[in-house]
Design an enzyme around this catalytic site. Structure first.
Site, mmCIF file in Angstrom:
data_model
loop_
_atom_site.group_PDB
_atom_site.id
_atom_site.type_symbol
_atom_site.label_atom_id
_atom_site.label_comp_id
_atom_site.label_asym_id
_atom_site.label_seq_id
_atom_site.Cartn_x
_atom_site.Cartn_y
_atom_site.Cartn_z
ATOM 1 N N HIS A 129 84.297 -33.503 -52.462
ATOM 2 C CA HIS A 129 83.101 -33.470 -53.292
ATOM 3 C C HIS A 129 83.046 -32.222 -54.176
ATOM 4 O O HIS A 129 82.405 -32.241 -55.234
ATOM 5 C CB HIS A 129 81.848 -33.528 -52.421
ATOM 6 C CG HIS A 129 81.709 -34.834 -51.696
ATOM 7 N ND1 HIS A 129 80.757 -35.042 -50.714
ATOM 8 C CD2 HIS A 129 82.407 -36.006 -51.789
ATOM 9 C CE1 HIS A 129 80.870 -36.276 -50.249
ATOM 10 N NE2 HIS A 129 81.858 -36.876 -50.886
ATOM 11 N N PHE A 375 84.204 -35.827 -44.023
ATOM 12 C CA PHE A 375 84.923 -34.653 -44.538
ATOM 13 C C PHE A 375 84.581 -34.330 -45.999
ATOM 14 O O PHE A 375 85.433 -33.849 -46.747
ATOM 15 C CB PHE A 375 86.436 -34.839 -44.377
ATOM 16 C CG PHE A 375 86.826 -35.445 -43.063
ATOM 17 C CD1 PHE A 375 86.379 -34.894 -41.870
ATOM 18 C CD2 PHE A 375 87.597 -36.588 -43.002
ATOM 19 C CE1 PHE A 375 86.717 -35.453 -40.649
ATOM 20 C CE2 PHE A 375 87.935 -37.166 -41.786
ATOM 21 C CZ PHE A 375 87.488 -36.599 -40.605
ATOM 22 N N CYS A 376 83.327 -34.580 -46.407
ATOM 23 C CA CYS A 376 82.912 -34.328 -47.792
ATOM 24 C C CYS A 376 83.870 -34.975 -48.791
ATOM 25 O O CYS A 376 84.159 -34.426 -49.853
ATOM 26 C CB CYS A 376 82.776 -32.834 -48.060
ATOM 27 S SG CYS A 376 81.432 -32.059 -47.139
ATOM 28 N N ALA A 377 84.357 -36.160 -48.415
ATOM 29 C CA ALA A 377 85.212 -36.972 -49.282
ATOM 30 C C ALA A 377 84.868 -38.433 -49.007
ATOM 31 O O ALA A 377 85.721 -39.240 -48.666
ATOM 32 C CB ALA A 377 86.690 -36.684 -49.015
#
Length: 458
Positions: A129, A375-377
Site C-alpha cells: 500500500h 500484509f498491507c497488500a
C-alpha cells in the site's frame, strides 16, 4: 536436512549479531524459550553494530546545520557523511540527491507530492500500500498482477504504449514482494519505462536488506527504503535519485531548514526562497540518530560481504521451502512460480486452519514470531488466495474464530541475523501443528487470536 553444514562453506557467513538474540519469552505450555524473530519483513532487529555506533555517538548529540558549537558541527558532519555513505551504498549517480525521510511510505508520499500535475502513474496491483496509494493527485493506471517476470514487462510496455505520449509518466514497482519475496525484473522494467519516455521509482523496502541495490546499474530514477527493515531502529527512511522534479516541487514540509531566505513584503506578505538541495524536503530538526543508524547499517552490510549474506539467506530460503513442501496441507503463495528467485519472505496458508490461529499457536507454544493477515497488500493477497481482489479486508487477523477458514495468510521472514536454529524450530513447529494440532485452546479478542488463559490444555 540441516543448514548448519553451511558453516563449512567459506563463502557463507555466520548470522550477523542483532539486538534481542538472547531474549526469552514464556510459553503458554510452560517454561521459556529464546524468541525466534521471523517477522523481518515488518521490522528487522537492529544490528548490534548499529546500536553500538549510535551509543558511541549519543554523548556528542547536537543540533544540525545551524549551530556554531563543537557538538553541533560534529553532528552536522556526521549527518552529511551519512548521506554520502547511503549514496555509496545505493550506487547513486553524481547528480542524484539523497533525502532522509521517516520511512518508505514517507519517501513515496514525498515523491508523489513532487510529480508534475499532469503526470500519469503506472503501478501494479501487487504493490504494498505504500506504493499503491500515495498517487492521489496524479492520473493512476493500475496494472493487473502478472504471472511471470516477462509478463510484467509486457504488461507495462502495452500500458505505456497506450498512454498520452506528451505528458510525463512514472512507473512505481517493488524490487522484492513483501508477500511472496519474489524478485521483480527491475532492470527490464526500467528499460521499458525509459523506452517509452517514462521514469521509474523502485520500492526497495524488501530488496535493500536482502540484496545489493545499485541505482546506476538498475537504471532506475529513484529508490525508496526504510531503516527499520535495514537493521536500523524505527523512524528513518531514504528517497534517493534524480533531483529535477524534487527541486521544482514545493517543499514536502514548509519550515526551517527547507527555506534559504524569508523576507516580509511591503504588502505584509512573505517571500520565501527555498533550498534546491535535499534540505528543500528535510524541514525541521532532522532525525540525526536515525540517519546515522541507516548509514551504519549500510556500512555493516557492505563490510560483511553482501554476496555472502545473500548466499546464506538463500540456504535458509531453501530449508524453509523444502520443509513446507513436506506438509501437503501447506500452500506457499507465489506469483511467478516455484523457480522464481526470492528473498527471505515466504507467505503460506494451511488447509483447515485460520491463519491467525496458526500464527498465534506458533507464538504461544513455540516462541516464534511471524505475521498473519493481508500484509498491507490487500489486492495481491486476495489474488493469490483466489478470492475477488475487491473483497474487503484488513491488515491483521479477521474476526473468524480459530479453526474457521480465513481470507488471509501467514508470513515468515528472515535475514542476516537469523540463526539456523530459528529456521529449524519453525519448520518443526509447522509440521507438529499440522499433524498433532495445537496444545492449547484459543479465542478471538479485539480482532486477534490469543491463548484462552481461562481454559485447560487441549
Amino acid at each position: 536436512m540441516s543448514v548448519v553444514t553451511a558453516a563449512a562453506d567459506r563463502s557463507i557467513c555466520s548470522p550477523l549479531p542483532v539486538l534481542g538474540k538472547d531474549v526469552t519469552v514464556p510459553l503458554v505450555t510452560g517454561g521459556e524459550v529464546a524468541y525466534a524473530a521471523l517477522d523481518y519483513a515488518a521490522s528487522a532487529p537492529a544490528l548490534q553494530r548499529v546500536w553500538d555506533d549510535v551509543a558511541a555517538y549519543a554523548p556528542y548529540y547536537g543540533s544540525v546545520h545551524r549551530g556554531a558549537g563543537y557538538l553541533s558541527q560534529l553532528s552536522t558532519d556526521l549527518f552529511e557523511n551519512s548521506r554520502k555513505a547511503v549514496a555509496e551504498f545505493l550506487g547513486c549517480r553524481a547528480d542524484d540527491q539523497v533525502i532522509f525521510t521517516r520511512s518508505t511510505t514517507d519517501s513515496l508520499n514525498l515523491l508523489a507530492a513532487a510529480v508534475p500535475s499532469d503526470c500519469q502513474v503506472f503501478v501494479y496491483e501487487t504493490e504494498h500500500h505504500a506504493s499503491l496509494l500515495p498517487w492521489r493527485d496524479a492520473r493512476v493506471t493500475y496494472l493487473n498482477a502478472p504471472r511471470t517476470p516477462a509478463q510484467a514487462v509486457e504488461t507495462l510496455e502495452r500500458a505505456l504504449a497506450d498512454r498520452d505520449p506528451y505528458g510525463p509518466a512514472l512507473v512505481c514497482v517493488t524490487g522484492a514482494s513483501n508477500v511472496t519475496g519474489e524478485l521483480w525484473p527491475v532492470k527490464e522494467l526500467a528499460a521499458a519505462a525509459h523506452a517509452h519516455g517514462a521514469r521509474i521509482v523502485l520500492d526497495a523496502a524488501q530488496l535493500a536488506p536482502h540484496h545489493p541495490v545499485d541505482i546506476d546499474e538498475l537504471d532506475v530514477d529513484w529508490v525508496a527504503f526504510s531503516g527499520h527493515k535495514l537493521y536500523a531502529p524505527f523512524g528513518s527512511g531514504v528517497l534517493a535519485g534524480r533531483a529535477d522534479w524534487l527541486q521544482d516541487a514545493e517543499p514536502y514540509l514548509a519550515g526551517g531548514g527547507a527555506s534559504r531566505k524569508v523576507a516580509r513584503r511591503t504588502d505584509g506578505g512573505v517571500d520565501v526562497e527555498w533550498h534546491s538541495t535535499a534540505a528543500r524536503h528535510e524541514a525541521g530538526s532532522p532525525n540525526v540518530i536515525g540517519v546515522y543508524s541507516i548509514a551504519s547499517a549500510c556500512k555493516a552490510l557492505t563490510e560483511a560481504g553482501f554476496d555472502r549474506l545473500v548466499a546464506r539467506e538463500q540456504q535458509l530460503v531453501t530449508r524453509v521451502r523444502e520443509g513446507l513442501a513436506e506438509v501437503s496441507q501447506v500452500k506457499v503463495l507465489s506469483l511467478f512460480g516455484d523457480d522464481a528467485p526470492r528473498v527471505g519472505v515466504i507467505s503460506f496458508v494451511v488447509e483447515g486452519w485460520n491463519s491467525s490461529h496458526f500464527a498465534a499457536a506458533l507464538s504461544a507454544e513455540y516462541g516464534i514470531g511471524v505475521r498473519d493477515g493481508l500484509f498491507c497488500a490487500h489486492p495481491l493477497v486476495r489474488t493469490l488466495l483466489g478470492s475477488d481482489p475487491q473483497d474487503p479486508g484488513e491488515c491483521g487477523a479477521p474476526e473468524a474464530e480459530p479453526g474457521e477458514r480465513s481470507l488471509n495468510a501467514i508470513r515468515v521472514s528472515f535475514g542476516a541475523g537469523t540463526p539456523d536454529e530459528h529456521i529449524e524450530r519453525f519448520v518443526r513447529a509447522v509440521k507438529e501443528l499440522v499433524s498433532e494440532g495445537a496444545q492449547w485452546k484459543y479465542r478471538t479478542e479485539d480482532g486477534r487470536c490469543v491463548p484462552d488463559r481461562g481454559t485447560a490444555q487441549v
